[in-house]
Write a protein that holds these residues in place. Structure first.
Motif, PDB file in Angstrom:
ATOM      1  N   MET A   1       0.847  -1.179   0.000  1.00  0.00           N
ATOM      2  CA  MET A   1       0.000   0.000   0.000  1.00  0.00           C
ATOM      3  C   MET A   1       0.894   1.244   0.000  1.00  0.00           C
ATOM      4  N   PHE A   2       0.462   2.231  -0.788  1.00  0.00           N
ATOM      5  CA  PHE A   2       1.199   3.481  -0.907  1.00  0.00           C
ATOM      6  C   PHE A   2       0.339   4.633  -0.405  1.00  0.00           C
ATOM      7  N   ALA A   3       0.950   5.578   0.276  1.00  0.00           N
ATOM      8  CA  ALA A   3       0.260   6.804   0.681  1.00  0.00           C
ATOM      9  C   ALA A   3       0.444   7.805  -0.455  1.00  0.00           C
ATOM     10  N   VAL A   4      -0.640   8.116  -1.149  1.00  0.00           N
ATOM     11  CA  VAL A   4      -0.583   8.992  -2.313  1.00  0.00           C
ATOM     12  C   VAL A   4      -1.268  10.306  -1.959  1.00  0.00           C
ATOM     13  N   HIS A   5      -0.522  11.407  -2.077  1.00  0.00           N
ATOM     14  CA  HIS A   5      -1.027  12.743  -1.790  1.00  0.00           C
ATOM     15  C   HIS A   5      -1.232  13.472  -3.114  1.00  0.00           C
ATOM     16  N   PHE A   6      -2.443  13.960  -3.362  1.00  0.00           N
ATOM     17  CA  PHE A   6      -2.776  14.639  -4.610  1.00  0.00           C
ATOM     18  C   PHE A   6      -2.748  16.149  -4.407  1.00  0.00           C
ATOM     19  N   TYR A   7      -2.121  16.862  -5.349  1.00  0.00           N
ATOM     20  CA  TYR A   7      -2.014  18.315  -5.315  1.00  0.00           C
ATOM     21  C   TYR A   7      -2.432  18.887  -6.664  1.00  0.00           C
ATOM     22  N   GLU A   8      -3.106  20.048  -6.608  1.00  0.00           N
ATOM     23  CA  GLU A   8      -3.380  20.821  -7.818  1.00  0.00           C
ATOM     24  C   GLU A   8      -2.632  22.132  -7.656  1.00  0.00           C
ATOM     25  N   ASN A   9      -1.661  22.398  -8.528  1.00  0.00           N
ATOM     26  CA  ASN A   9      -0.717  23.504  -8.362  1.00  0.00           C
ATOM     27  C   ASN A   9      -0.059  23.346  -6.994  1.00  0.00           C
ATOM     28  N   LYS A  10      -0.282  24.253  -6.050  1.00  0.00           N
ATOM     29  CA  LYS A  10       0.278  24.096  -4.706  1.00  0.00           C
ATOM     30  C   LYS A  10      -0.814  23.819  -3.688  1.00  0.00           C
ATOM     31  N   THR A  11      -2.012  23.516  -4.158  1.00  0.00           N
ATOM     32  CA  THR A  11      -3.153  23.284  -3.289  1.00  0.00           C
ATOM     33  C   THR A  11      -3.311  21.798  -3.015  1.00  0.00           C
ATOM     34  N   TYR A  12      -3.369  21.457  -1.737  1.00  0.00           N
ATOM     35  CA  TYR A  12      -3.560  20.068  -1.326  1.00  0.00           C
ATOM     36  C   TYR A  12      -5.001  19.666  -1.608  1.00  0.00           C
ATOM     37  N   VAL A  13      -5.218  18.535  -2.279  1.00  0.00           N
ATOM     38  CA  VAL A  13      -6.554  18.100  -2.660  1.00  0.00           C
ATOM     39  C   VAL A  13      -7.013  16.892  -1.854  1.00  0.00           C
ATOM     40  N   LEU A  14      -6.187  15.835  -1.801  1.00  0.00           N
ATOM     41  CA  LEU A  14      -6.638  14.584  -1.215  1.00  0.00           C
ATOM     42  C   LEU A  14      -5.443  13.680  -0.948  1.00  0.00           C
ATOM     43  N   ASN A  15      -5.579  12.783   0.035  1.00  0.00           N
ATOM     44  CA  ASN A  15      -4.602  11.704   0.176  1.00  0.00           C
ATOM     45  C   ASN A  15      -5.360  10.387   0.276  1.00  0.00           C
ATOM     46  N   GLN A  16      -4.763   9.352  -0.277  1.00  0.00           N
ATOM     47  CA  GLN A  16      -5.380   8.038  -0.307  1.00  0.00           C
ATOM     48  C   GLN A  16      -4.318   6.967  -0.111  1.00  0.00           C
ATOM     49  N   ALA A  17      -4.758   5.829   0.410  1.00  0.00           N
ATOM     50  CA  ALA A  17      -3.905   4.655   0.472  1.00  0.00           C
ATOM     51  C   ALA A  17      -4.266   3.789  -0.729  1.00  0.00           C
ATOM     52  N   LEU A  18      -3.363   3.688  -1.681  1.00  0.00           N
ATOM     53  CA  LEU A  18      -3.630   2.970  -2.927  1.00  0.00           C
ATOM     54  C   LEU A  18      -2.657   1.815  -3.100  1.00  0.00           C
ATOM     55  N   ARG A  19      -3.087   0.811  -3.836  1.00  0.00           N
ATOM     56  CA  ARG A  19      -2.217  -0.325  -4.137  1.00  0.00           C
ATOM     57  C   ARG A  19      -1.243  -0.005  -5.266  1.00  0.00           C
ATOM     58  N   THR A  20      -1.644   0.867  -6.189  1.00  0.00           N
ATOM     59  CA  THR A  20      -0.767   1.274  -7.288  1.00  0.00           C
ATOM     60  C   THR A  20      -0.700   2.792  -7.353  1.00  0.00           C
ATOM     61  N   VAL A  21       0.416   3.307  -7.801  1.00  0.00           N
ATOM     62  CA  VAL A  21       0.613   4.746  -7.930  1.00  0.00           C
ATOM     63  C   VAL A  21       0.205   5.160  -9.344  1.00  0.00           C
ATOM     64  N   PRO A  22      -0.570   6.246  -9.498  1.00  0.00           N
ATOM     65  CA  PRO A  22      -0.961   6.685 -10.839  1.00  0.00           C
ATOM     66  C   PRO A  22       0.255   7.050 -11.693  1.00  0.00           C
ATOM     67  N   ALA A  23       0.143   6.810 -12.982  1.00  0.00           N
ATOM     68  CA  ALA A  23       1.226   7.103 -13.920  1.00  0.00           C
ATOM     69  C   ALA A  23       1.031   8.493 -14.524  1.00  0.00           C
ATOM     70  N   ILE A  24       2.096   9.050 -15.084  1.00  0.00           N
ATOM     71  CA  ILE A  24       2.030  10.355 -15.739  1.00  0.00           C
ATOM     72  C   ILE A  24       1.121  10.249 -16.960  1.00  0.00           C
ATOM     73  N   ASN A  25       0.329  11.292 -17.206  1.00  0.00           N
ATOM     74  CA  ASN A  25      -0.651  11.407 -18.300  1.00  0.00           C
ATOM     75  C   ASN A  25      -1.843  10.473 -18.134  1.00  0.00           C
ATOM     76  N   GLU A  26      -2.013   9.904 -16.971  1.00  0.00           N
ATOM     77  CA  GLU A  26      -3.164   9.038 -16.715  1.00  0.00           C
ATOM     78  C   GLU A  26      -4.376   9.896 -16.380  1.00  0.00           C
ATOM     79  N   GLU A  27      -5.525   9.546 -16.951  1.00  0.00           N
ATOM     80  CA  GLU A  27      -6.775  10.223 -16.629  1.00  0.00           C
ATOM     81  C   GLU A  27      -7.200   9.807 -15.231  1.00  0.00           C
ATOM     82  N   ILE A  28      -7.648  10.767 -14.425  1.00  0.00           N
ATOM     83  CA  ILE A  28      -7.997  10.478 -13.043  1.00  0.00           C
ATOM     84  C   ILE A  28      -9.229  11.299 -12.669  1.00  0.00           C
ATOM     85  N   ARG A  29     -10.002  10.786 -11.725  1.00  0.00           N
ATOM     86  CA  ARG A  29     -11.202  11.485 -11.271  1.00  0.00           C
ATOM     87  C   ARG A  29     -11.150  11.572  -9.745  1.00  0.00           C
TER      88      ARG A  29
END
Length: 73
Positions: A1-29
């Motif tokens: 499990m990975f702790a993934v922290h999501f940011y938009e510009n410098k704004t903190y959006v969300l953190n999640q515990a995920l099994r895989t880390v998103p890749a660059i250019n991947e579509e996400i919701r």
């Protein structure tokens, strides 16, 4: 499990515990907003910072200023 922290510009959006880390250019919701992964940084062994660029929200259905006024007869 990975702790993934999501940011938009410098704004903190969300953190999640995920099994895989998103890749660059991947579509996400996140929180009902569509976006694309811009970059991924590994901070520690199992902690990642993911930078996301969301689609711009277009306000539709705005009424003109004249339409909102009462009409005289």
């Amino acid at each position: 499990m990975f702790a993934v922290h999501f940011y938009e510009n410098k704004t903190y959006v969300l953190n999640q515990a995920l099994r895989t880390v998103p890749a660059i250019n991947e579509e996400i919701r996140i929180k009902g907003r569509k976006g694309k992964v811009v970059s991924v940084e590994e901070m520690e062994e199992n902690q990642y910072f993911v930078f996301v660029e969301f689609e711009k929200i277009i306000a539709k259905g705005k009424a003109d200023a004249q339409d909102t006024k009462k009409r005289k007869r």
